[in-house]
Scaffold this motif. Structure first.
Motif, PDB file in Angstrom:
ATOM      1  N   ALA A  90       0.810  -0.979  -0.444  1.00 19.81           N
ATOM      2  CA  ALA A  90      -0.143   0.123   0.425  1.00 19.81           C
ATOM      3  C   ALA A  90       1.138   0.701   0.196  1.00 19.81           C
ATOM      4  CB  ALA A  90      -0.628   0.636   1.205  1.00 19.81           C
ATOM      5  N   ASP A  91       0.133   2.212  -0.461  1.00 22.76           N
ATOM      6  CA  ASP A  91       1.229   3.900  -0.948  1.00 22.76           C
ATOM      7  C   ASP A  91       0.155   4.182  -0.170  1.00 22.76           C
ATOM      8  OD1 ASP A  91       3.203   5.425  -1.599  1.00 22.76           O
ATOM      9  OD2 ASP A  91       2.808   5.549  -3.412  1.00 22.76           O
ATOM     10  N   TRP A  92       0.698   4.830   1.028  1.00 22.85           N
ATOM     11  CA  TRP A  92      -0.458   5.716   2.354  1.00 22.85           C
ATOM     12  C   TRP A  92      -0.586   7.113   1.719  1.00 22.85           C
ATOM     13  CZ3 TRP A  92       1.667   8.735   6.701  1.00 22.85           C
ATOM     14  CH2 TRP A  92      -0.013   9.295   7.201  1.00 22.85           C
ATOM     15  N   ALA A  93      -1.712   7.595   1.315  1.00 22.57           N
ATOM     16  CA  ALA A  93      -1.897   9.012   1.344  1.00 22.57           C
ATOM     17  C   ALA A  93      -0.848   9.669  -0.317  1.00 22.57           C
ATOM     18  CB  ALA A  93      -1.826   9.812   2.429  1.00 22.57           C
ATOM     19  N   SER A  94      -1.201   8.775  -1.345  1.00 24.15           N
ATOM     20  CA  SER A  94      -0.310   8.803  -2.538  1.00 24.15           C
ATOM     21  C   SER A  94      -0.732  10.057  -3.299  1.00 24.15           C
ATOM     22  CB  SER A  94       0.296   7.513  -3.380  1.00 24.15           C
ATOM     23  OG  SER A  94      -1.435   6.946  -3.385  1.00 24.15           O
ATOM     24  N   ASP A  95      -2.137  10.066  -3.485  1.00 29.51           N
ATOM     25  CA  ASP A  95      -2.883  11.283  -4.182  1.00 29.51           C
ATOM     26  C   ASP A  95      -2.860  12.005  -3.465  1.00 29.51           C
ATOM     27  OD1 ASP A  95      -4.306  12.089  -5.328  1.00 29.51           O
ATOM     28  OD2 ASP A  95      -5.688  11.071  -6.503  1.00 29.51           O
ATOM     29  N   SER A  96      -2.345  13.034  -4.315  1.00 29.57           N
ATOM     30  CA  SER A  96      -1.525  14.441  -3.512  1.00 29.57           C
ATOM     31  C   SER A  96      -3.283  15.355  -3.019  1.00 29.57           C
ATOM     32  CB  SER A  96      -0.742  15.322  -3.803  1.00 29.57           C
ATOM     33  OG  SER A  96      -0.387  15.328  -5.619  1.00 29.57           O
ATOM     34  N   SER A  97      -4.397  14.624  -4.181  1.00 32.46           N
ATOM     35  CA  SER A  97      -5.150  15.429  -4.584  1.00 32.46           C
ATOM     36  C   SER A  97      -6.301  15.859  -3.393  1.00 32.46           C
ATOM     37  CB  SER A  97      -5.952  15.542  -5.993  1.00 32.46           C
ATOM     38  OG  SER A  97      -6.726  13.588  -6.321  1.00 32.46           O
ATOM     39  N   ASP A  98      -6.270  13.848  -2.786  1.00 32.03           N
ATOM     40  CA  ASP A  98      -7.674  13.596  -1.901  1.00 32.03           C
ATOM     41  C   ASP A  98      -7.508  12.856  -0.932  1.00 32.03           C
ATOM     42  OD1 ASP A  98      -6.947  10.618  -3.274  1.00 32.03           O
ATOM     43  OD2 ASP A  98      -9.350  11.181  -3.984  1.00 32.03           O
ATOM     44  N   ARG A  99      -5.603  12.550  -0.855  1.00 27.30           N
ATOM     45  CA  ARG A  99      -5.093  12.415  -0.077  1.00 27.30           C
ATOM     46  C   ARG A  99      -5.795  10.765   0.359  1.00 27.30           C
ATOM     47  NH1 ARG A  99      -0.683  14.129  -0.112  1.00 27.30           N
ATOM     48  NH2 ARG A  99      -0.042  13.512   1.844  1.00 27.30           N
ATOM     49  N   LYS A 100      -5.839   9.705  -0.410  1.00 26.66           N
ATOM     50  CA  LYS A 100      -6.037   8.527  -0.437  1.00 26.66           C
ATOM     51  C   LYS A 100      -4.994   7.543  -1.103  1.00 26.66           C
ATOM     52  CE  LYS A 100     -11.385   9.192  -0.936  1.00 26.66           C
ATOM     53  NZ  LYS A 100     -12.725   8.449  -1.782  1.00 26.66           N
ATOM     54  N   SER A 101      -5.149   6.392  -0.374  1.00 26.66           N
ATOM     55  CA  SER A 101      -3.980   5.153  -0.023  1.00 26.66           C
ATOM     56  C   SER A 101      -4.392   5.173  -1.546  1.00 26.66           C
ATOM     57  CB  SER A 101      -3.835   4.250   1.335  1.00 26.66           C
ATOM     58  OG  SER A 101      -3.612   5.800   1.889  1.00 26.66           O
ATOM     59  N   VAL A 102      -3.385   3.926  -2.539  1.00 28.46           N
ATOM     60  CA  VAL A 102      -3.501   2.801  -3.086  1.00 28.46           C
ATOM     61  C   VAL A 102      -3.075   1.176  -2.369  1.00 28.46           C
ATOM     62  CG1 VAL A 102      -2.659   2.239  -5.585  1.00 28.46           C
ATOM     63  CG2 VAL A 102      -2.863   4.621  -4.900  1.00 28.46           C
ATOM     64  N   SER A 103      -4.291   0.446  -3.044  1.00 22.58           N
ATOM     65  CA  SER A 103      -3.488  -0.641  -2.897  1.00 22.58           C
ATOM     66  C   SER A 103      -3.132  -1.441  -3.564  1.00 22.58           C
ATOM     67  CB  SER A 103      -4.763  -1.863  -1.987  1.00 22.58           C
ATOM     68  OG  SER A 103      -5.094  -0.797  -0.655  1.00 22.58           O
ATOM     69  N   GLY A 104      -2.278  -2.297  -3.833  1.00 22.47           N
ATOM     70  CA  GLY A 104      -2.212  -3.399  -4.554  1.00 22.47           C
ATOM     71  C   GLY A 104      -1.773  -4.762  -3.918  1.00 22.47           C
ATOM     72  N   PHE A 105      -2.098  -5.776  -4.881  1.00 21.04           N
ATOM     73  CA  PHE A 105      -1.220  -6.982  -4.464  1.00 21.04           C
ATOM     74  C   PHE A 105      -1.339  -8.331  -5.681  1.00 21.04           C
ATOM     75  CE2 PHE A 105      -6.565  -6.945  -3.648  1.00 21.04           C
ATOM     76  CZ  PHE A 105      -6.236  -8.209  -4.161  1.00 21.04           C
ATOM     77  N   CYS A 106      -0.767  -9.261  -5.435  1.00 26.83           N
ATOM     78  CA  CYS A 106      -0.117 -10.626  -6.846  1.00 26.83           C
ATOM     79  C   CYS A 106      -0.210 -11.207  -6.145  1.00 26.83           C
ATOM     80  CB  CYS A 106       0.559  -9.400  -7.604  1.00 26.83           C
ATOM     81  SG  CYS A 106       2.095  -9.893  -6.991  1.00 26.83           S
ATOM     82  N   THR A 107      -0.962 -12.432  -7.118  1.00 24.29           N
ATOM     83  CA  THR A 107      -1.106 -13.774  -6.106  1.00 24.29           C
ATOM     84  C   THR A 107      -0.279 -14.462  -7.428  1.00 24.29           C
ATOM     85  OG1 THR A 107      -2.730 -13.515  -5.057  1.00 24.29           O
ATOM     86  CG2 THR A 107      -2.364 -15.575  -5.720  1.00 24.29           C
ATOM     87  N   TYR A 108       0.130 -15.596  -7.587  1.00 23.46           N
ATOM     88  CA  TYR A 108       0.651 -16.263  -8.064  1.00 23.46           C
ATOM     89  C   TYR A 108       0.746 -17.508  -7.565  1.00 23.46           C
ATOM     90  CZ  TYR A 108       3.924 -12.337  -9.154  1.00 23.46           C
ATOM     91  OH  TYR A 108       4.725 -11.693  -9.775  1.00 23.46           O
ATOM     92  N   LEU A 109       0.241 -18.769  -8.446  1.00 30.76           N
ATOM     93  CA  LEU A 109       0.084 -20.478  -8.395  1.00 30.76           C
ATOM     94  C   LEU A 109       0.845 -20.913  -9.422  1.00 30.76           C
ATOM     95  CD1 LEU A 109      -1.865 -22.858  -7.521  1.00 30.76           C
ATOM     96  CD2 LEU A 109      -2.798 -22.584 -10.328  1.00 30.76           C
ATOM     97  N   GLY A 110       2.208 -21.261  -8.442  1.00 30.57           N
ATOM     98  CA  GLY A 110       3.583 -21.415  -8.409  1.00 30.57           C
ATOM     99  C   GLY A 110       4.151 -19.972  -9.715  1.00 30.57           C
ATOM    100  N   ASN A 111       4.975 -20.232 -10.402  1.00 32.11           N
ATOM    101  CA  ASN A 111       5.626 -19.119 -10.736  1.00 32.11           C
ATOM    102  C   ASN A 111       4.741 -17.850 -11.798  1.00 32.11           C
ATOM    103  OD1 ASN A 111       8.411 -19.412  -9.939  1.00 32.11           O
ATOM    104  ND2 ASN A 111       8.407 -20.945 -11.351  1.00 32.11           N
TER     105      ASN A 111
END
Length: 187
Positions: A90-111
């Motif tokens: 997560a990138d805390w308060a990354s949007d300077s216009s509204d101070r909302k954070s951005v979340s991200g995730f990725c999932t692997y099945l093997g490689n």
């Protein structure tokens, strides 16, 4: 496009052909399904489809040039271990216009990358721990769904899915049932 790059330029003129901008931006959003390397930039471009400026069109053309130079990129599928593992951030308060954070995730099945998400959080987080905890929660929800899916595909998971998180406080919060006192409920 760098994550900290501001896409709001107040004195830039409106783009003369907004329909063209919307058409290309929509196609890029569709392409990002198989090209996670452009997902962030495509998302940023799509946020200005209602009133694109010349600056936004320049960003769009820059992304098209990147795609032209990276036609061989994509999602490789490789044989091997079939255990699930997830990475979240997560990138805390990354949007300077509204101070909302951005979340991200990725999932692997093997490689093989099988699921990913990058989204702006719906509310403002009061700390980096809160932003990471929300991102971790979204990743766990996705993992639960994926575990059910791979079970139906007869690829049972014999061990728990490992979820990688780099925020020690968020990890500690995830193990406590009543950490967030704002709601006055036990989870």
């Amino acid at each position: 496009m760098t994550p900290t790059q501001s896409t709001q330029i107040p004195d830039s003129e409106l783009f003369a052909y907004p329909h063209l901008y919307r058409k290309i931006a929509g196609a890029l959003q569709y392409l990002s399904i198989t090209r996670p390397d452009i997902a962030f930039a495509a998302n940023q471009i799509c946020q200005y489809m209602h009133a694109p400026t010349n600056y936004h069109f320049q960003l769009l053309k820059r992304l098209l040039r990147y795609i032209k130079g990276s036609l061989d990129y994509g999602l490789p599928i490789s044989p091997g271990n079939l255990s699930l593992r997830t990475y979240e951030e997560a990138d805390w308060a990354s949007d300077s216009s509204d101070r909302k954070s951005v979340s991200g995730f990725c999932t692997y099945l093997g490689n093989t990358l099988i699921s990913w998400s990058v989204k702006k959080q719906t509310t403002v987080a009061k700390s980096s721990t809160e932003a990471e905890y929300r991102s971790l929660s979204a990743a766990v929800s996705d993992v639960l769904w994926l575990r059910r899916l791979v079970q139906e595909l007869q690829l049972p998971q014999s061990s728990p899915t490992t979820i990688y998180c780099d925020n020690t406080s968020a990890i500690n919060c995830s193990g406590k049932k009543s950490y967030f006192s704002r709601s006055h409920q036990t989870y």
